[in-house]
Every structure is written in structure tokens, then in C-alpha cells.
Design a protein around this motif. Structure first.
Motif, PDB file in Angstrom:
ATOM      1  N   LYS A  48     132.328  -3.966  33.002  1.00 26.86           N
ATOM      2  CA  LYS A  48     131.347  -4.601  33.912  1.00 26.86           C
ATOM      3  C   LYS A  48     130.974  -3.680  35.103  1.00 26.86           C
ATOM      4  N   ILE A  49     129.769  -3.618  35.205  1.00 27.45           N
ATOM      5  CA  ILE A  49     129.172  -2.751  36.187  1.00 27.45           C
ATOM      6  C   ILE A  49     128.178  -3.636  37.097  1.00 27.45           C
ATOM      7  N   GLN A  50     127.719  -3.087  38.126  1.00 23.83           N
ATOM      8  CA  GLN A  50     126.877  -3.630  38.669  1.00 23.83           C
ATOM      9  C   GLN A  50     125.705  -2.845  39.158  1.00 23.83           C
ATOM     10  N   ILE A  51     124.304  -3.302  38.933  1.00 21.01           N
ATOM     11  CA  ILE A  51     123.070  -2.526  38.988  1.00 21.01           C
ATOM     12  C   ILE A  51     122.368  -2.984  40.303  1.00 21.01           C
ATOM     13  N   GLN A  52     121.748  -2.277  40.956  1.00 21.89           N
ATOM     14  CA  GLN A  52     120.886  -2.579  41.807  1.00 21.89           C
ATOM     15  C   GLN A  52     119.405  -2.099  41.633  1.00 21.89           C
ATOM     16  N   ARG A  53     118.527  -3.345  42.075  1.00 23.78           N
ATOM     17  CA  ARG A  53     117.053  -3.103  41.841  1.00 23.78           C
ATOM     18  C   ARG A  53     116.363  -4.045  42.899  1.00 23.78           C
ATOM     19  N   ASP A  54     115.312  -3.162  43.480  1.00 27.67           N
ATOM     20  CA  ASP A  54     114.736  -3.792  44.664  1.00 27.67           C
ATOM     21  C   ASP A  54     115.981  -4.614  45.638  1.00 27.67           C
ATOM     22  N   ASP A  55     115.904  -5.577  46.263  1.00 26.17           N
ATOM     23  CA  ASP A  55     116.752  -6.132  47.006  1.00 26.17           C
ATOM     24  C   ASP A  55     117.894  -7.185  46.484  1.00 26.17           C
ATOM     25  N   THR A  56     118.168  -6.769  44.899  1.00 30.98           N
ATOM     26  CA  THR A  56     119.245  -7.708  44.512  1.00 30.98           C
ATOM     27  C   THR A  56     119.937  -6.802  43.665  1.00 30.98           C
ATOM     28  N   GLU A  66     130.220   7.263  25.643  1.00 31.64           N
ATOM     29  CA  GLU A  66     129.551   7.698  26.865  1.00 31.64           C
ATOM     30  C   GLU A  66     128.504   8.770  26.360  1.00 31.64           C
ATOM     31  N   ASN A  67     127.610   8.953  26.986  1.00 30.77           N
ATOM     32  CA  ASN A  67     126.610  10.054  26.432  1.00 30.77           C
ATOM     33  C   ASN A  67     125.896   9.989  25.290  1.00 30.77           C
ATOM     34  N   ALA A  68     126.087   8.623  24.740  1.00 30.31           N
ATOM     35  CA  ALA A  68     125.263   8.406  23.457  1.00 30.31           C
ATOM     36  C   ALA A  68     123.968   7.620  23.923  1.00 30.31           C
ATOM     37  N   PRO A  69     122.952   7.758  22.894  1.00 31.86           N
ATOM     38  CA  PRO A  69     121.757   6.947  23.178  1.00 31.86           C
ATOM     39  C   PRO A  69     122.069   5.599  23.806  1.00 31.86           C
ATOM     40  N   GLY A  70     121.237   5.020  24.509  1.00 29.02           N
ATOM     41  CA  GLY A  70     121.261   3.702  25.160  1.00 29.02           C
ATOM     42  C   GLY A  70     120.539   2.771  24.510  1.00 29.02           C
ATOM     43  N   ILE A  71     121.030   1.526  24.412  1.00 29.10           N
ATOM     44  CA  ILE A  71     120.326   0.478  24.101  1.00 29.10           C
ATOM     45  C   ILE A  71     120.697  -0.801  25.018  1.00 29.10           C
ATOM     46  N   VAL A  72     119.582  -1.376  25.553  1.00 28.14           N
ATOM     47  CA  VAL A  72     119.716  -2.414  26.404  1.00 28.14           C
ATOM     48  C   VAL A  72     119.645  -3.820  25.402  1.00 28.14           C
ATOM     49  N   HIS A  90     128.345  -4.630  17.999  1.00 24.07           N
ATOM     50  CA  HIS A  90     128.141  -4.201  16.439  1.00 24.07           C
ATOM     51  C   HIS A  90     126.995  -3.048  16.752  1.00 24.07           C
ATOM     52  N   ILE A  91     126.144  -3.172  17.651  1.00 21.23           N
ATOM     53  CA  ILE A  91     125.037  -2.044  17.824  1.00 21.23           C
ATOM     54  C   ILE A  91     125.840  -0.761  18.230  1.00 21.23           C
ATOM     55  N   SER A  92     126.785  -0.982  19.250  1.00 19.80           N
ATOM     56  CA  SER A  92     127.595   0.190  19.715  1.00 19.80           C
ATOM     57  C   SER A  92     128.283   0.846  18.579  1.00 19.80           C
ATOM     58  N   GLN A  93     128.271   0.286  17.441  1.00 20.65           N
ATOM     59  CA  GLN A  93     129.071   0.966  16.482  1.00 20.65           C
ATOM     60  C   GLN A  93     128.096   1.533  15.244  1.00 20.65           C
ATOM     61  N   LEU A  94     126.996   1.137  15.257  1.00 23.57           N
ATOM     62  CA  LEU A  94     125.960   1.752  14.205  1.00 23.57           C
ATOM     63  C   LEU A  94     125.504   3.211  14.213  1.00 23.57           C
ATOM     64  N   GLY A  95     125.580   3.616  13.186  1.00 21.61           N
ATOM     65  CA  GLY A  95     125.224   5.342  13.132  1.00 21.61           C
ATOM     66  C   GLY A  95     126.252   6.087  13.701  1.00 21.61           C
ATOM     67  N   GLN A  96     125.720   7.011  14.493  1.00 20.05           N
ATOM     68  CA  GLN A  96     126.746   7.861  15.366  1.00 20.05           C
ATOM     69  C   GLN A  96     127.244   7.219  16.682  1.00 20.05           C
ATOM     70  N   GLY A  97     126.880   6.095  16.671  1.00 19.58           N
ATOM     71  CA  GLY A  97     127.235   5.156  17.919  1.00 19.58           C
ATOM     72  C   GLY A  97     126.298   5.063  19.034  1.00 19.58           C
ATOM     73  N   TYR A  98     126.038   4.014  19.825  1.00 20.84           N
ATOM     74  CA  TYR A  98     125.542   3.738  20.875  1.00 20.84           C
ATOM     75  C   TYR A  98     126.033   3.287  22.181  1.00 20.84           C
ATOM     76  N   ARG A  99     125.657   3.435  23.315  1.00 18.26           N
ATOM     77  CA  ARG A  99     125.801   2.859  24.406  1.00 18.26           C
ATOM     78  C   ARG A  99     125.081   1.726  24.767  1.00 18.26           C
ATOM     79  N   ALA A 100     125.774   0.187  24.630  1.00 18.53           N
ATOM     80  CA  ALA A 100     125.117  -0.915  24.513  1.00 18.53           C
ATOM     81  C   ALA A 100     125.380  -1.439  26.040  1.00 18.53           C
ATOM     82  N   LEU A 101     124.436  -1.768  26.595  1.00 21.53           N
ATOM     83  CA  LEU A 101     124.451  -2.724  28.014  1.00 21.53           C
ATOM     84  C   LEU A 101     123.536  -3.894  27.909  1.00 21.53           C
ATOM     85  N   ASN A 138     117.037   2.414  33.211  1.00 25.98           N
ATOM     86  CA  ASN A 138     117.381   3.453  34.122  1.00 25.98           C
ATOM     87  C   ASN A 138     118.640   4.016  34.312  1.00 25.98           C
ATOM     88  N   TRP A 139     119.531   3.088  34.688  1.00 26.63           N
ATOM     89  CA  TRP A 139     120.950   3.098  34.689  1.00 26.63           C
ATOM     90  C   TRP A 139     121.467   3.988  33.447  1.00 26.63           C
TER      91      TRP A 139
END
Length: 280
Positions: A48-56, A66-72, A90-101, A138-139
Motif C-alpha cells: 500500500k502506497i500513497q500518491i500525491q496529485r494537486d492538493d489531494t 520492481e523495475n518491470a513495465p507498469g500497468i495501472v 494475474h496481470i503482474s504474473q503475465l509474460g515476463q512480469g509487470y508491476r500492477a498498480l 507517473n508514479w
């Protein structure tokens, strides 16, 4: 006019496909018994992480290499529940692996029945959700993912297409059974490659039915981006929800179709598309 209807009009405009989906599904499902079992008792693999954008600031849940292509990964109208987490794992385990957020677009709230889910979706600030998506992309790019795609289901499918139009940092989109209203985003103006999936039996008119899917395909032909639109025979809305709880919930909504072959084919197409556009 009820408060919910006023909120719906403000969120999507009264004529939008998303509004018609919301009211149509609510009419069909007003007697659903809530499903309260949200996940298995196994250890939660998400950070669990926190992401900042604008005033929220908003919470997000990350899984995968980590350091794999990302998928939101964007939620259905239920919120960040068991099924969207299943998809992200499931997405994180496809192919060579992804970082899913998964960004928490509802800020911690989850709809456990149709009335709650409808209320949450009606109150969503869709332009704000697009900003959440951009901050999430962007994160990932700032934390080891050189390329980032966006995918989503139902409400999240519509938002994923919108992100392909409105978020320049997105490298690829895969959308499942959802199309944004033209007031939010015009698919003909897409900047990122878009692949979209729909069920032949989906009857949410203007949002994810076959006619809407074919209209989306025509609009994408007018864009300058690669695109694919796939329609799955014998499948209704939300056919990718194939966990035991997901199947049970679909059946309470009158969606009795089950097609493991269609699910596997959709995942194979998903993997090929993201692999094509997110590989270094």
C-alpha cells in the motif's frame, strides 16, 4: 428528482452512456443479496502506497516485479474489492512480469451491493479520476517502469479509454466492457494504442453493448493509433470476473454465462498487446 439522479447528472450528464449503464443495472439488480466475502484469508501480496496529485493524496496498491513495465488497473463500480485485486495479481504474473498498480478512486469506500456501488459511481469526479490515473502512471514511471499501460473493467474500462485520450504519458490501453461518454473523452482523439473487449450478450445500451462496441471501433479507425476491438460470443457483461465470488455475484445479476475459453483468449490478447507496446 432524487439526490442520486442529481449527482448522476452532474457526474456524467443525463444523456451519457455511463449514466444509462448505472440506471439500467440498478433497475435489474434492485433485489440483489450483498456478497460480503471480499477475499481469501491468504496473505495480501500488495504494497500500500500513497500518491500525491494537486492538493489531494490517495491510496494505491502495488503488486509485481520492481523495475518491470507498469500497468495501472482500474476498478469496476464496486471499488477496490476482491475481483480487481485478482485481476491485478494475474496481470503482474503475465509474460515476463509487470508491476500492477490499483489507484483507489473511491478513497477507501467499497460498494457491497448494487445500491452502494451505484451511489459511489454517481458521486465520482471523473475528471478527478483521470488526474488520479495520470498521477499513478507517473508514479510507476518515476519508480522503475520505463513504460506504463492502463487497463480497466466496466467503469474502469471507460476510464482506461479516457486515459488513452487525455493522459499523454500512457503507452497502451486495454479496456474491458466500458466506453466513456463523449463529454469526458472522444475515442477518435486517442493518443495511445487501444485494445477493447466486449461480450456479445452485454445489454447495457450505449455503454458496453455490441452496437456501442462497433461504434467505438469506427471511432478508433478515425484515430491515428493502433487498435483492436474484440467481441466474445455467448458472453455477457463482466465476463472476466471468473473467481468463485465473482461468478456468484454475476449470477445474482442475471449473468449466468461462464466461458473459461473466452477469459483465456482475452487474457492472451491482453498479454500480446501489452507486451507489444510496453516492452523496452
Amino acid at each position: 428528482m432524487s439526490t442520486a439522479a442529481i449527482l448522476l447528472r452532474k457526474a456524467f450528464l443525463s444523456s451519457s452512456p455511463t449514466a444509462r449503464f448505472s440506471s439500467s443495472l440498478a433497475r435489474r439488480c434492485d433485489r440483489i443479496t450483498p456478497i460480503r466475502s471480499m477475499a481469501t484469508a491468504s496473505a495480501d501480496p500488495f504494497q500500500k502506497i500513497q500518491i500525491q496529485r494537486d492538493d489531494t493524496t490517495f491510496d494505491a496498491y502495488v503488486v509485481g516485479k520492481e523495475n518491470a513495465p507498469g500497468i495501472v488497473v482500474l476498478q469496476e463500480w464496486w471499488g477496490v474489492d476482491f475481483e480487481i485485486k485478482n485481476h491485478a495479481i494475474h496481470i503482474s504474473q503475465l509474460g515476463q512480469g509487470y508491476r500492477a498498480l490499483i489507484p483507489d478512486l473511491y478513497r477507501g469506500k467499497v460498494g457491497l451491493d448494487v445500491a452502494e456501488a451505484q451511489h459511489l459511481m454517481e458521486g465520482l469526479d471523473w475528471q478527478g479520476a483521470v488526474k488520479d490515473i495520470r498521477a499513478s502512471v507517473n508514479w510507476l514511471k518515476a519508480n522503475g517502469s520505463s513504460k506504463v499501460g492502463v487497463t480497466g473493467y466496466c467503469m474502469g474500462g471507460a476510464l482506461s479509454i479516457a486515459s488513452g485520450v487525455l493522459v499523454p504519458e500512457v503507452d497502451a490501453v486495454v479496456a474491458f466492457y466500458g466506453i466513456p461518454s463523449p463529454e469526458l473523452a472522444e475515442p477518435a482523439e486517442a493518443k495511445a494504442p487501444i485494445q477493447a473487449h466486449f461480450g456479445e450478450l452485454d445489454n447495457f445500451v450505449g455503454f458496453s453493448d455490441v452496437t456501442a462496441a462497433k461504434s467505438l471501433e469506427e471511432k478508433l479507425k478515425n484515430s491515428s493509433v493502433p487498435h483492436e476491438v474484440h467481441i466474445y460470443p455467448g458472453c455477457a457483461h463482466a465476463f472476466m470476473n471468473s473467481s468463485p465470488d465473482g461468478i456468484k455475484r454475476r449470477k445474482t445479476m442475471g449473468m449466468n454465462d461462464e466461458s473459461p475459453d473466452a477469459v483465456n483468449l482475452a487474457w492472451s490478447r491482453f498479454s500480446s498487446w501489452m507486451g507489444r507496446f510496453l516492452s523496452s
